[in-house]
Design a protein around this motif. Structure first.
Motif, PDB file in Angstrom:
ATOM      1  N   UNK A 246      -1.413 -19.853 -11.101  1.00 14.27           N
ATOM      2  CA  UNK A 246       0.020 -20.122 -10.985  1.00 14.27           C
ATOM      3  C   UNK A 246       0.580 -19.105 -10.001  1.00 14.27           C
ATOM      4  N   UNK A 247       1.469 -19.531  -9.148  1.00 19.16           N
ATOM      5  CA  UNK A 247       2.162 -18.588  -8.272  1.00 19.16           C
ATOM      6  C   UNK A 247       3.074 -17.731  -9.147  1.00 19.16           C
ATOM      7  N   UNK A 248       2.843 -16.435  -9.149  1.00 16.06           N
ATOM      8  CA  UNK A 248       3.547 -15.530 -10.057  1.00 16.06           C
ATOM      9  C   UNK A 248       4.037 -14.302  -9.305  1.00 16.06           C
ATOM     10  N   UNK A 249       5.006 -13.583  -9.872  1.00 13.76           N
ATOM     11  CA  UNK A 249       5.482 -12.357  -9.227  1.00 13.76           C
ATOM     12  C   UNK A 249       4.385 -11.309  -9.119  1.00 13.76           C
ATOM     13  N   UNK A 250       4.501 -10.453  -8.107  1.00 15.68           N
ATOM     14  CA  UNK A 250       3.536  -9.380  -7.943  1.00 15.68           C
ATOM     15  C   UNK A 250       3.742  -8.251  -8.941  1.00 15.68           C
TER      16      UNK A 250
END
Length: 650
Positions: A246-250
């Motif tokens: 999933x594209x997630x915050x760093x």
């Protein structure tokens, strides 16, 4: 009344609900009913068609002690409507200050140990940056004076159901209260606080469901349904458990809702797009207090605005459905080197105001290659950042290698000493190809006299983006202020323009004694329906997001704070000169940004403002630099502070 807290006793049948095609979590099925409103008319729903004209509304929001501030009986009745979810917390930092709450043992634990736990993120008041509070109750070992509440909210609703959020929105609107929304407290601009306010704390809305097959419009594939309170570290654990990406915050402590509503970048930005690009459906509570689903076919304008148009503006997001991908492998390497004169970075205190702590990923690692001369250091940093363009063309990012604690920073460390850390992460199944891509960078750095070595990258060394799970979240309050800018790809393509651009970056660190934080990517991929959203168009042209960071010293007077602002603006204004027409990232931006309407929203601002005025004619939702916020101001002499009453401009 202090410390109100009780468990909600039971659910009621939902009523007065407007829901589209979205999926609901159990906490979203527990909604405000007509019987609740019969018991307490102060939590009645609003109606935009019947909203009074703005010039007939009160000039200022209610304030403790003012005539329109709810009585103690009204607060108790409101708490009863919430099933005991109303809190009136005090800041934990008061344990350090003289007075009846002083507890030096607790103060010592807060100063030394709390940051190793989830304590601060689980506190209903704390934000990781406290200067917008007015710096009147900072965490210090031996503070002077008293702990003043300043910009922290007066009351907090510990939201665990949609009903709690609806009741809070309605009560604030009907009682003319300032309303703020807080998630994890990972907030560097003060949008999660406000003096004399009622806060909706959505941190505990952490439900998660993996949807192996999900179809909506042009999208058919895997998806996840995630509560707005999920933090990035929790998202990575869900990825590992479900064998997905999933594209997630760093940053591990970033909450989902506020991240994606202001674009949202991450390590996979160049490959899959921004956080806002992943969203397929959004559940939310509107300024009217109604619960609805916004997606490409229901409440379309709201769906457009919520993806990139700013948090704390159009409603309270409760959950989102977003795209999921197969597990992805990455390869890459770090780059660390420093300028002669700084010999022990692992134990540094130096003159730079940021706390230098290697274990928090704030400081350069102790094995940095120090001993580089001045010209070579700056030439090496320039070369590394400019080389990012080759990395992002393959879907990679220049920030840090996955699992490395050290991000992309240029550190001023005092005594004319500087350090640089960065890394490259490229999604791939072919690690040797990454070696081929990166080796010229390391060879050119070696030619400058910088002793860095590219590790041998083999397919056996590939790492899963999501790892094996087991991540935990921890953070400490650090009084950091960010000022950001999106540097377009065109600045990297022309030698003369790049030299001007890097000179402006260097000046902020070398002359201004400010920390530079850079993240190289190319968020040009959006997909359906991401390409049609309120994301600032400047994002699609960006190759590097940069920020100047400083820690605001405790106890600054308003005049001292203004002087510090002017010092920093000299350098951020120089950034704007070399990036005309570009923008900035609001989540890492300056709450006192000059021309913030264009910087944060670009050409989308006028449309966003029309939507804001239509769906929220009362101005229920307000935070600094959000759409429509220019109609209000906080009455305070502390620049960009939230420690005053909220009143209409003019």
């Amino acid at each position: 009344m202090k410390g109100l807290h009780a468990a909600f006793a039971g659910a009621v049948l939902p009523a007065l609900v407007s829901v589209g095609l979205g999926e609901l979590f159990p906490f979203e099925e527990d909604q405000l009913s007509s019987s609740d409103i019969d018991t307490n008319p102060a939590i009645s729903f609003g109606d935009v068609s019947d909203a009074p004209a703005p010039d007939t509304l009160p000039q200022c929001r209610g304030w403790p002690g003012s005539e329109d501030w709810p009585s103690e009986t009204e607060w108790q009745q409101f708490n009863s409507s919430l099933g005991g979810a109303l809190l009136r917390p005090t800041p934990p930092q008061e344990a350090c200050y003289p007075g009846p709450q002083q507890n030096l043992t607790q103060c010592q634990w807060l100063s030394t140990q709390a940051g190793r736990t989830h304590f601060w993120l689980d506190d209903p008041l704390t934000t990781l940056t406290s200067w917008p509070q007015g710096s009147s109750c900072t965490l210090q070992g031996n503070p002077q004076g008293v702990c003043e509440k300043g910009g922290w909210p007066e009351y907090v609703v510990r939201a665990t159901t949609v009903k709690h959020i609806q009741a809070a929105v309605n009560f604030a609107r009907n009682k003319n209260l300032r309303l703020v929304i807080k998630n994890t407290g990972h907030d560097f601009g003060g949008r999660s606080m406000g003096a004399g306010s009622l806060s909706i704390w959505v941190h505990n809305l952490k439900s998660f469901e993996f949807l192996p097959s999900y179809t909506i419009g042009n999208y058919s594939g895997a998806a996840v349904h995630a509560g707005t309170g999920i933090e990035s570290w929790e998202m990575f654990n869900h990825m590992a458990a479900n064998n997905i990406t999933i594209v997630a915050p760093g940053g591990g402590t970033v909450g989902l809702g506020g991240w994606l509503s202001v674009a949202g970048h991450g390590i996979l930005t160049s490959k899959y797009g921004l956080g806002a690009d992943q969203v397929l459906s959004i559940n939310l509570v509107t300024p009217e207090g109604k619960f609805l689903t916004a997606d490409p076919f229901n409440n379309e304008e709201m769906f457009w605005a919520l993806r990139g148009g700013g948090g704390s503006t159009f409603g309270v997001i409760t959950s989102v459905i977003m795209k999921a991908y197969p597990p992805i492998s990455t390869a890459g390497a770090s780059v660390n080197f420093g300028l002669t004169g700084f010999n022990n970075p692992s134990n540094a205190s130096g003159t730079y105001p940021l706390p230098i702590r290697v274990n928090d990923g704030i400081a350069p690692p102790s094995n940095s290659n120090f001993g580089v001369n001045g010209p070579a250091f700056w030439d090496g940093v320039s070369l590394t950042y400019r080389y990012c363009k080759k990395v992002v063309e393959l879907g990679g990012t220049c920030f840090r290698f996955v699992k490395s604690p050290h991000s992309s920073y240029i550190y001023p460390l005092g005594n004319n000493s500087f350090a640089f850390t960065s890394g490259q992460t490229i999604p791939t199944d072919n690690a040797p190809a990454v070696t081929t891509l990166l080796q010229p960078l390391y060879s050119q750095l070696n030619a400058l006299g910088i002793p860095v070595t590219l590790p041998r990258l083999t397919n056996a060394s590939l790492r899963l983006y999501a790892g094996v799970g087991g991540r935990t979240g921890a953070a400490s309050p650090v009084n950091t202020r960010y000022r950001s800018r999106l540097f377009p790809a065109r600045n990297f393509e022309d030698d003369a323009l790049w030299n001007k651009t890097f000179s402006a970056i260097r000046a902020g660190v070398e002359e201004g004694n400010l920390l530079f934080h850079g993240w190289g990517y190319a968020p040009t991929v959006a997909g359906w329906p991401g390409a049609t959203s309120a994301v600032n168009p400047a994002w699609r042209e960006a190759a590097l997001a940069g920020a100047l960071m400083e820690v605001i010293p405790a106890g600054l007077t308003p005049s001292e704070a203004k002087a510090l602002d002017e010092h920093t603006y000299k350098y951020t204004d120089a950034w704007k000169e070399v990036t005309p027409g570009s923008g900035a990232y609001m989540n890492e931006g300056d709450p006192a940004e000059k021309g913030w309407q264009w910087s944060f929203y670009g050409s989308n601002y006028r449309r966003l403002l029309r939507i804001k005025r239509r769906v929220d004619p009362w101005g229920v939702f307000w935070a600094r630099t959000t759409v429509g916020s220019e109609a209000w101001e906080v009455v305070t002499d502390y620049p960009a502070g939230q420690n005053g009453r909220l009143c209409r401009v003019g």
